[in-house]
Design a protein around this motif. Sequence first.
Motif, PDB file in Angstrom:
ATOM      1  N   THR A 190      -0.834  -1.641   7.317  1.00  0.00           N
ATOM      2  CA  THR A 190      -1.282  -2.759   6.462  1.00  0.00           C
ATOM      3  C   THR A 190      -1.853  -3.875   7.325  1.00  0.00           C
ATOM      4  O   THR A 190      -2.931  -4.416   7.043  1.00  0.00           O
ATOM      5  N   HIS A 191      -1.151  -4.212   8.402  1.00  0.00           N
ATOM      6  CA  HIS A 191      -1.567  -5.269   9.330  1.00  0.00           C
ATOM      7  C   HIS A 191      -2.894  -4.901  10.007  1.00  0.00           C
ATOM      8  O   HIS A 191      -3.841  -5.685  10.014  1.00  0.00           O
ATOM      9  N   GLU A 192      -2.969  -3.689  10.538  1.00  0.00           N
ATOM     10  CA  GLU A 192      -4.189  -3.290  11.255  1.00  0.00           C
ATOM     11  C   GLU A 192      -5.379  -3.172  10.306  1.00  0.00           C
ATOM     12  O   GLU A 192      -6.515  -3.451  10.678  1.00  0.00           O
ATOM     13  N   MET A 193      -5.129  -2.753   9.081  1.00  0.00           N
ATOM     14  CA  MET A 193      -6.217  -2.702   8.100  1.00  0.00           C
ATOM     15  C   MET A 193      -6.725  -4.120   7.821  1.00  0.00           C
ATOM     16  O   MET A 193      -7.930  -4.327   7.619  1.00  0.00           O
ATOM     17  N   GLY A 194      -5.811  -5.082   7.834  1.00  0.00           N
ATOM     18  CA  GLY A 194      -6.227  -6.479   7.701  1.00  0.00           C
ATOM     19  C   GLY A 194      -7.219  -6.853   8.787  1.00  0.00           C
ATOM     20  O   GLY A 194      -8.271  -7.456   8.523  1.00  0.00           O
ATOM     21  N   HIS A 195      -6.925  -6.473  10.038  1.00  0.00           N
ATOM     22  CA  HIS A 195      -7.871  -6.745  11.133  1.00  0.00           C
ATOM     23  C   HIS A 195      -9.197  -6.017  10.895  1.00  0.00           C
ATOM     24  O   HIS A 195     -10.271  -6.581  11.093  1.00  0.00           O
ATOM     25  N   TYR A 196      -9.115  -4.759  10.498  1.00  0.00           N
ATOM     26  CA  TYR A 196     -10.338  -3.957  10.329  1.00  0.00           C
ATOM     27  C   TYR A 196     -11.258  -4.599   9.292  1.00  0.00           C
ATOM     28  O   TYR A 196     -12.473  -4.473   9.352  1.00  0.00           O
ATOM     29  N   LEU A 230      -7.525 -12.427  10.954  1.00  0.00           N
ATOM     30  CA  LEU A 230      -6.919 -12.776  12.244  1.00  0.00           C
ATOM     31  C   LEU A 230      -5.428 -12.985  12.033  1.00  0.00           C
ATOM     32  O   LEU A 230      -4.967 -13.108  10.894  1.00  0.00           O
ATOM     33  N   HIS A 231      -4.687 -13.047  13.124  1.00  0.00           N
ATOM     34  CA  HIS A 231      -3.262 -13.390  13.004  1.00  0.00           C
ATOM     35  C   HIS A 231      -3.116 -14.793  12.425  1.00  0.00           C
ATOM     36  O   HIS A 231      -3.989 -15.639  12.628  1.00  0.00           O
ATOM     37  N   THR A 232      -2.008 -15.061  11.767  1.00  0.00           N
ATOM     38  CA  THR A 232      -1.840 -16.370  11.116  1.00  0.00           C
ATOM     39  C   THR A 232      -1.845 -17.506  12.130  1.00  0.00           C
ATOM     40  O   THR A 232      -2.196 -18.631  11.781  1.00  0.00           O
ATOM     41  N   ASN A 241       1.374 -11.304  10.472  1.00  0.00           N
ATOM     42  CA  ASN A 241       2.332 -11.716  11.498  1.00  0.00           C
ATOM     43  C   ASN A 241       2.836 -10.482  12.248  1.00  0.00           C
ATOM     44  O   ASN A 241       2.483  -9.348  11.909  1.00  0.00           O
ATOM     45  N   TYR A 242       3.727 -10.734  13.195  1.00  0.00           N
ATOM     46  CA  TYR A 242       4.441  -9.648  13.885  1.00  0.00           C
ATOM     47  C   TYR A 242       5.871  -9.513  13.364  1.00  0.00           C
ATOM     48  O   TYR A 242       6.727  -8.961  14.038  1.00  0.00           O
ATOM     49  N   THR A 243       6.115 -10.041  12.192  1.00  0.00           N
ATOM     50  CA  THR A 243       7.471  -9.967  11.641  1.00  0.00           C
ATOM     51  C   THR A 243       7.839  -8.522  11.297  1.00  0.00           C
ATOM     52  O   THR A 243       6.976  -7.648  11.234  1.00  0.00           O
TER      53      THR A 243
END
Length: 305
Positions: free
Chosen positions: A210-216, A220-222, A265-267
């Motif tokens: 989910t996080h990496e798809m956000g980047h794709y 950006l990170h929050t 985030n990295y949570t």
Amino acid sequence: MNKYYIIILAVLLFGCTEEDLPPENNEPIPEEPEVYVVPVVVHVLHSGEEIGQGSNLSEERVRRQIEILNEDFRRKEGTRGFNDHPAGADARIEFVLARQDPEGNPTSGIIRTPADLTNVPDHVPKTEVDLMANFNYWNSESYINIWSAPYDRGIANAHLGSATGPDSDLPGDDRFTKPLPGGAEGIVINRWHFGESTLEGGHNLGRTLTHEMGHYLGLLHTWGTGDCETNDYCEDTPAVDEIVTSSISFIGCAGERVMIANYMNYTHDHVMNIFTRDQIQRMRYVLETSPRRNSLLDSKGLEAP
Ligand SMILES: [Zn+2]
């Protein structure tokens, strides 16, 4: 000015407390924007095990991972991807395993390839995505390539995944991880963090994708570059000047409570459950305007041959 007007003025000026107001960005999202459907191919790179063993992930695990991705992007009720945060929304972006491969053949969208990461030819660029693409790659005009990387147990929780970013005119575009000129694009997920598992360490519920798809898709990170000024260019993710790994709420910039549940985030996976409206606008804008993102919406990979 008589007393009556003073009261009205006071109500107008002070009548709404901050809590009553909607999130800072009031840009209206159309009531029911089109659902964008995007084809993905999952390259299960493995070390020669039987299907379902070790790095040769089971079909069930791969399918569940794509289901989780959709729960999160569609903010599906009754799943971990649901939230009722006022800044949260359904991104109305869905992902399907490709039904047709680049040659026009039917496919499950799950491709298994033995891969020896210690034996990569010298001509292959040393980026993580190019290393994986060396084993299998479908054109990024028509598919989002996702590789499950057959890393050793020792790398679990140390390296979760990576993604290339889009070409765009969005603010912060210069901070995306761009593919090399003519190089491969896609998303790498350390196989230990692919889908659901009993892996210890907090990253075992499929949210790495989910996080990496956000980047794709242009997020950006929050925390952006880690200062309070230039963050992630989303007004509705409170600014924070440090990397967010905490599962416990804390105060960031401007006295605002940090949105620890944000997917960018990295949570830990169990803490995450929100993309905000501004983040969703960025991702939808990328799908509408960016090369090798917009073309996904018309991919023949969406249809069975
Ligand atoms: Zn990231």
